[in-house]
Write an enzyme that holds these catalytic residues in place. Structure first.
Site, mmCIF file in Angstrom:
data_model
loop_
_atom_site.group_PDB
_atom_site.id
_atom_site.type_symbol
_atom_site.label_atom_id
_atom_site.label_comp_id
_atom_site.label_asym_id
_atom_site.label_seq_id
_atom_site.Cartn_x
_atom_site.Cartn_y
_atom_site.Cartn_z
ATOM 1 N N ASP A 100 0.827 -1.208 0.000
ATOM 2 C CA ASP A 100 0.000 0.000 0.000
ATOM 3 C C ASP A 100 0.859 1.255 0.000
ATOM 4 O O ASP A 100 0.486 2.271 -0.581
ATOM 5 C CB ASP A 100 -0.962 -0.016 1.196
ATOM 6 C CG ASP A 100 -2.070 -1.052 1.024
ATOM 7 O OD1 ASP A 100 -2.700 -1.054 -0.043
ATOM 8 O OD2 ASP A 100 -2.283 -1.863 1.928
ATOM 9 N N GLU A 131 -5.423 4.239 1.448
ATOM 10 C CA GLU A 131 -4.262 3.333 1.381
ATOM 11 C C GLU A 131 -3.463 3.407 2.681
ATOM 12 O O GLU A 131 -2.905 2.403 3.139
ATOM 13 C CB GLU A 131 -3.357 3.666 0.189
ATOM 14 C CG GLU A 131 -3.977 3.480 -1.190
ATOM 15 C CD GLU A 131 -4.221 2.039 -1.593
ATOM 16 O OE1 GLU A 131 -3.933 1.122 -0.800
ATOM 17 O OE2 GLU A 131 -4.726 1.824 -2.716
ATOM 18 N N HIS A 134 -5.262 1.219 5.037
ATOM 19 C CA HIS A 134 -4.948 -0.189 4.742
ATOM 20 C C HIS A 134 -3.599 -0.579 5.337
ATOM 21 O O HIS A 134 -3.467 -1.624 5.985
ATOM 22 C CB HIS A 134 -4.891 -0.425 3.228
ATOM 23 C CG HIS A 134 -6.181 -0.208 2.519
ATOM 24 N ND1 HIS A 134 -6.294 -0.283 1.148
ATOM 25 C CD2 HIS A 134 -7.426 0.090 2.976
ATOM 26 C CE1 HIS A 134 -7.546 -0.056 0.800
ATOM 27 N NE2 HIS A 134 -8.251 0.179 1.889
ATOM 28 N N TYR A 138 -2.931 -3.468 8.191
ATOM 29 C CA TYR A 138 -2.043 -4.631 8.053
ATOM 30 C C TYR A 138 -0.947 -4.624 9.117
ATOM 31 O O TYR A 138 -0.599 -5.669 9.673
ATOM 32 C CB TYR A 138 -1.431 -4.673 6.652
ATOM 33 C CG TYR A 138 -2.412 -5.037 5.572
ATOM 34 C CD1 TYR A 138 -3.173 -6.205 5.655
ATOM 35 C CD2 TYR A 138 -2.592 -4.217 4.454
ATOM 36 C CE1 TYR A 138 -4.083 -6.541 4.668
ATOM 37 C CE2 TYR A 138 -3.503 -4.553 3.457
ATOM 38 C CZ TYR A 138 -4.243 -5.711 3.571
ATOM 39 O OH TYR A 138 -5.145 -6.047 2.590
ATOM 40 N N GLU A 194 -3.060 -3.453 -8.324
ATOM 41 C CA GLU A 194 -4.210 -3.531 -7.416
ATOM 42 C C GLU A 194 -5.213 -4.605 -7.837
ATOM 43 O O GLU A 194 -5.959 -5.118 -7.002
ATOM 44 C CB GLU A 194 -4.876 -2.162 -7.319
ATOM 45 C CG GLU A 194 -3.935 -1.111 -6.729
ATOM 46 C CD GLU A 194 -4.626 0.193 -6.386
ATOM 47 O OE1 GLU A 194 -5.086 0.328 -5.238
ATOM 48 O OE2 GLU A 194 -4.697 1.066 -7.267
ATOM 49 N N GLU A 228 -10.022 -1.707 -2.965
ATOM 50 C CA GLU A 228 -9.107 -1.946 -4.085
ATOM 51 C C GLU A 228 -9.877 -2.232 -5.372
ATOM 52 O O GLU A 228 -9.420 -1.890 -6.465
ATOM 53 C CB GLU A 228 -8.148 -3.102 -3.771
ATOM 54 C CG GLU A 228 -7.230 -2.867 -2.580
ATOM 55 C CD GLU A 228 -6.298 -1.665 -2.737
ATOM 56 O OE1 GLU A 228 -6.272 -1.044 -3.820
ATOM 57 O OE2 GLU A 228 -5.586 -1.346 -1.766
ATOM 58 N N HIS A 231 -10.661 1.126 -6.672
ATOM 59 C CA HIS A 231 -9.457 1.753 -7.232
ATOM 60 C C HIS A 231 -9.147 1.182 -8.620
ATOM 61 O O HIS A 231 -8.735 1.912 -9.527
ATOM 62 C CB HIS A 231 -8.254 1.528 -6.310
ATOM 63 C CG HIS A 231 -8.429 2.103 -4.945
ATOM 64 N ND1 HIS A 231 -7.621 1.765 -3.878
ATOM 65 C CD2 HIS A 231 -9.323 3.005 -4.458
ATOM 66 C CE1 HIS A 231 -8.018 2.420 -2.804
ATOM 67 N NE2 HIS A 231 -9.048 3.169 -3.132
#
Length: 351
Positions: A100, A131, A134, A138, A194, A228, A231
């Protein structure tokens, strides 16, 4: 990367060829309405590209934060997983945590500076924001599951510590640094990042959901895969507006290259067999996703692959904002997508 050397440039030295390619790209950029410099880029209204604006509002409506994902039930599940399953999940999360940031590097360094249309700039600005969410999510997942500081550090530095993650990262980073490639080629490349590079990993985590495991991880995966998917759809929309599109042969070359890297990643370097998935079917799924991306870009399929995973039928990468309209777990910001007239406040109501 970039186009092969042109015959007419064969007599030029490397610097002259590079300058020639750059000048040619600048000329092509001036022909592109999306890239043409204008003082209009500082003002949003009146909307000139309603479909681009609509996607920005969709992104806005689906905003979420890492704090809203409950991870409290994941640890008991994590502790019961087999060693192979823990290995696979932790390494997938390490790949995602780094990826990301690379997507954002491209948005900040290239796309946001090149594109002059304010509606698209709004979308890119919001994409940068989500992003970051994201990447935080994670990192938080790794922080929650991995208690050993050395293992954690190894995972957070995946681009340096894992050759197969580095290979995927290098492929994307080369496109950011490439000054010869056209904007259209780079739009395709990051649609592949992506839409192809993430697809198999998303499917692997959805496989865990099918088994009733890791509710926090799988819910965050739903939210992120929805984002995603949007996107990727946006990249395809931007591609449709281009006057000077790359040839079908060039687009296929970029996407097939991404497919090979992703197949190697999930069937050899980090095989999905570790969590009980079928590697041959995973290869097929990646080809299916690539075919779908090619069709959305306006080209014909390469692989003619069917979707081998029934549990992947309804997620975001399946097609144009399907998943968004399904409103995963009913998660959508109140009123953002409503018509203006739906939320008018008046003083003539009966009390």
């Amino acid at each position: 990367m970039g186009d092969p050397e042109r015959p007419e440039a064969a007599g030029l030295d490397q610097d002259e060829r590079s300058s020639s390619d750059t000048n040619e790209n600048e000329i092509k950029s001036n022909e592109e309405p999306l890239l043409r410099k204008s003082s209009r880029r500082f003002v949003i209204f009146p909307i000139q590209y309603p479909d681009i604006w609509k996607m920005y509002k969709q992104a806005q409506a689906s905003f979420w934060t890492a704090e809203e994902v409950d991870l409290s039930k994941d640890l008991p599940h994590w502790n019961k997983l087999k060693a192979d399953e823990k290995y696979f999940i932790s390494h997938i999360l390490a790949f995602f945590a780094a990826s990301d940031g690379i997507v954002n590097e491209n948005l900040v360094e290239r796309f946001s500076q090149e594109v002059q249309v304010p509606e698209a700039r709004c979308f890119y600005g919001f994409q940068i924001l989500i992003e970051n969410v994201h990447s935080e999510m994670y990192s938080l997942l790794i922080d929650t599951y991995i208690r050993d500081p050395k293992k954690r550090e190894f995972l957070f530095n995946a681009i340096e510590t894992m050759p197969y993650v580095k290979k995927k990262a290098d492929w994307a980073l080369r496109w950011i640094a490439d000054r010869k490639s056209t904007f259209g080629e780079r739009v395709v490349a990051f649609a592949a990042v992506e839409g192809v590079f993430f697809s198999g990993s998303f499917a692997a985590i959805f496989w865990l959901k099918k088994r009733g495991l890791m509710p926090g991880l799988t819910f965050s995966n739903e939210l992120i895969s929805r984002d995603e998917g949007l996107h990727c759809d946006f990249a395809c929309l931007m591609f449709q507006y281009l006057v000077n599109k790359p040839s079908e042969e060039r687009v296929r070359e970029i996407i097939v290259d991404a497919v090979k890297i992703e197949q190697e990643f999930l069937t050899e370097a980090l095989p999905v067999g570790l969590i009980g998935m079928n590697c041959i079917l995973m290869k097929q799924y990646i080809e299916f996703v690539a075919d779908r991306l090619l069709v959305e870009l306006g080209f014909s399929k390469v692989f003619q692959a069917e979707n081998p995973f029934d549990f992947m039928e309804n997620i975001s990468l399946e097609g144009k904002t399907n998943f968004f309209e399904k409103r995963v777990s009913e998660y959508q910001r109140f009123a953002v997508m409503a018509e203006t007239t739906d939320n008018v406040f008046t003083l003539d109501a009966d009390f």
